[in-house]
Design an enzyme around this catalytic site. Structure first.
Site, mmCIF file in Angstrom:
data_model
loop_
_atom_site.group_PDB
_atom_site.id
_atom_site.type_symbol
_atom_site.label_atom_id
_atom_site.label_comp_id
_atom_site.label_asym_id
_atom_site.label_seq_id
_atom_site.Cartn_x
_atom_site.Cartn_y
_atom_site.Cartn_z
ATOM 1 N N SER A 9 6.561 4.385 2.878
ATOM 2 C CA SER A 9 6.089 3.373 3.822
ATOM 3 C C SER A 9 7.273 2.555 4.318
ATOM 4 O O SER A 9 8.019 1.974 3.529
ATOM 5 C CB SER A 9 5.089 2.442 3.133
ATOM 6 O OG SER A 9 4.928 1.268 3.915
ATOM 7 N N HIS A 32 4.923 6.853 6.477
ATOM 8 C CA HIS A 32 3.711 6.026 6.527
ATOM 9 C C HIS A 32 4.039 4.753 7.305
ATOM 10 O O HIS A 32 4.934 3.988 6.928
ATOM 11 C CB HIS A 32 3.293 5.705 5.095
ATOM 12 C CG HIS A 32 2.017 4.951 4.960
ATOM 13 N ND1 HIS A 32 0.774 5.568 4.971
ATOM 14 C CD2 HIS A 32 1.776 3.635 4.772
ATOM 15 C CE1 HIS A 32 -0.166 4.652 4.799
ATOM 16 N NE2 HIS A 32 0.410 3.468 4.684
ATOM 17 N N ASP A 34 2.659 1.265 8.646
ATOM 18 C CA ASP A 34 1.608 0.266 8.436
ATOM 19 C C ASP A 34 1.479 -0.650 9.643
ATOM 20 O O ASP A 34 2.382 -1.440 9.937
ATOM 21 C CB ASP A 34 1.927 -0.566 7.184
ATOM 22 C CG ASP A 34 1.740 0.230 5.912
ATOM 23 O OD1 ASP A 34 0.628 0.737 5.696
ATOM 24 O OD2 ASP A 34 2.709 0.358 5.130
ATOM 25 N N MET A 36 -0.478 -3.756 11.154
ATOM 26 C CA MET A 36 -1.315 -4.890 10.724
ATOM 27 C C MET A 36 -1.445 -5.888 11.863
ATOM 28 O O MET A 36 -0.466 -6.159 12.564
ATOM 29 C CB MET A 36 -0.669 -5.589 9.519
ATOM 30 C CG MET A 36 -0.358 -4.676 8.353
ATOM 31 S SD MET A 36 0.201 -5.647 6.938
ATOM 32 C CE MET A 36 0.791 -4.335 5.852
ATOM 33 N N HIS A 65 -1.237 4.029 9.341
ATOM 34 C CA HIS A 65 -2.288 3.344 8.579
ATOM 35 C C HIS A 65 -2.629 2.075 9.344
ATOM 36 O O HIS A 65 -1.860 1.117 9.333
ATOM 37 C CB HIS A 65 -1.758 3.045 7.165
ATOM 38 C CG HIS A 65 -2.710 2.260 6.319
ATOM 39 N ND1 HIS A 65 -2.312 1.631 5.154
ATOM 40 C CD2 HIS A 65 -4.040 1.998 6.450
ATOM 41 C CE1 HIS A 65 -3.356 1.022 4.613
ATOM 42 N NE2 HIS A 65 -4.410 1.219 5.383
ATOM 43 N N MET A 67 -4.330 -1.143 9.779
ATOM 44 C CA MET A 67 -5.042 -2.249 9.138
ATOM 45 C C MET A 67 -5.356 -3.265 10.225
ATOM 46 O O MET A 67 -4.774 -4.358 10.289
ATOM 47 C CB MET A 67 -4.172 -2.849 8.012
ATOM 48 C CG MET A 67 -4.106 -1.940 6.790
ATOM 49 S SD MET A 67 -2.693 -2.295 5.739
ATOM 50 C CE MET A 67 -1.444 -1.358 6.601
ATOM 51 N N MET A 136 -7.299 2.793 -1.099
ATOM 52 C CA MET A 136 -6.280 1.758 -1.306
ATOM 53 C C MET A 136 -6.246 1.373 -2.785
ATOM 54 O O MET A 136 -7.288 1.098 -3.390
ATOM 55 C CB MET A 136 -6.586 0.523 -0.451
ATOM 56 C CG MET A 136 -6.366 0.714 1.044
ATOM 57 S SD MET A 136 -4.688 1.220 1.477
ATOM 58 C CE MET A 136 -3.723 -0.184 0.914
ATOM 59 N N ASP A 174 -2.463 4.461 -1.775
ATOM 60 C CA ASP A 174 -1.467 3.599 -1.136
ATOM 61 C C ASP A 174 -1.496 2.242 -1.829
ATOM 62 O O ASP A 174 -2.535 1.568 -1.841
ATOM 63 C CB ASP A 174 -1.829 3.468 0.353
ATOM 64 C CG ASP A 174 -0.892 2.559 1.128
ATOM 65 O OD1 ASP A 174 0.159 2.162 0.592
ATOM 66 O OD2 ASP A 174 -1.231 2.253 2.287
HETATM 67 C C1 DX5 Z 1 -0.054 -2.314 1.973
HETATM 68 C C2 DX5 Z 1 0.416 -1.119 2.751
HETATM 69 C C3 DX5 Z 1 1.239 -0.186 1.961
HETATM 70 C C4 DX5 Z 1 2.527 -0.777 1.426
HETATM 71 C C5 DX5 Z 1 2.729 -0.180 0.083
HETATM 72 O O1 DX5 Z 1 -1.088 -2.924 2.640
HETATM 73 O O2 DX5 Z 1 -0.685 -0.393 3.249
HETATM 74 O O3 DX5 Z 1 1.503 1.011 2.690
HETATM 75 O O4 DX5 Z 1 3.656 -0.508 2.196
HETATM 76 O O5 DX5 Z 1 3.819 -0.790 -0.505
HETATM 77 P P1 DX5 Z 1 4.151 -0.609 -2.051
HETATM 78 O O6 DX5 Z 1 4.400 0.861 -2.268
HETATM 79 O O7 DX5 Z 1 5.363 -1.436 -2.253
HETATM 80 O O8 DX5 Z 1 2.956 -1.084 -2.824
HETATM 81 ZN ZN ZN Z 2 -0.329 1.597 4.060
#
Ligand code: DX5
Ligand code: ZN
Length: 218
Positions: A9, A32, A34, A36, A65, A67, A136, A174
């Site tokens: 990620s 990956h 993210d 948000m 991903h 969110m 998750m 994740d």
């Molecule tokens: C959290 C993200 C993850 C995050 C994971 O909401 O969806 O993808 O980057 O990070 P680690 O591996 O540090 O928990």
């Molecule tokens: Zn993620």
């Protein structure tokens, strides 16, 4: 031995040097990304214009991903951008079956994510509509949180349902994935692992990917 997929990620990468950060994980299965929106989760990252640029320079396929609230409205744009796999949250979609079909029709793999407290059972009948189910293992929003072991029974139930239905759905986890927790998640049935801090927090991210791959394959 079944090899697992490791998707680093970039949430834990240096956002000012993303192209160079992507080159450091060229041995990964996917990157990956993210997204948000500060509504679905209390954090803000990047949106479609930046994802399009990542898509243009990445040596590996993108695993987005999302969110974000109102996934039905925004997720198809990521498929249109050529993102290989687009994952929306079940909690953010009014019509998840329609959305999954729309993503596939636009050439993307359709992924659906569940927060740690969301049960998987209401969604088991739609497994054939999905290419990926993301369970998750932390509350979404931030990297570096500890793995929630309470999600392991849900991972096991999802694995049993996937195997029982004979559909080829990838089971992704994740959050809090390390060389230690990946073993438990893998034993429970996950086969695609997202790791942010465990990869980009390491001195050599590519080596961290290989170590995770070895620990997560079974
Ligand atoms: C959290 C993200 C993850 C995050 C994971 O909401 O969806 O993808 O980057 O990070 P680690 O591996 O540090 O928990
Ligand atoms: Zn993620």
């Amino acid at each position: 031995m079944a090899q697992c997929c490791i998707n680093p990620s970039i949430l834990s990468a240096d956002f000012v040097n993303l192209e160079a950060e992507l080159r450091r994980i060229s041995n990964a299965d996917a990157v990956h990304v993210d997204v948000m929106d500060n509504h679905f989760v209390p954090n803000l990252t990047i949106g479609l214009p930046v994802v399009q640029r990542i898509q243009a320079v990445s040596p590996v396929p993108l695993d987005a991903h999302l969110m974000i609230a109102d996934a039905d409205r925004w997720a198809p744009g990521y498929a249109d951008a050529g993102v290989a796999s687009v994952t929306f949250h079940a909690e953010a979609s009014i019509a998840p079956i329609k959305l999954a079909r729309e993503l596939r029709a636009r050439g993307a793999k359709a992924g659906m994510a569940l927060r740690p407290g969301t049960p998987v059972e209401p969604y088991l009948d739609m497994l054939s509509e999905l290419d990926l189910l993301l369970i998750m293992t932390v509350e979404p929003g931030f990297g570096g949180q500890p793995f929630l072991d309470l999600t392991l029974p849900k991972i096991r139930r999802a694995r049993a349902a996937i195997d029982g239905s004979g559909v080829g759905v990838a089971l992704q986890v994740d959050g809090g994935i390390t060389e230690e927790t990946i073993v438990r998640a893998s034993e429970a049935g996950a086969n695609v692992f997202v790791a942010g801090s465990a990869v980009y927090g390491a001195a050599d991210p590519a080596e961290a990917v290989e170590r995770l791959r070895a620990a997560g394959s079974r």
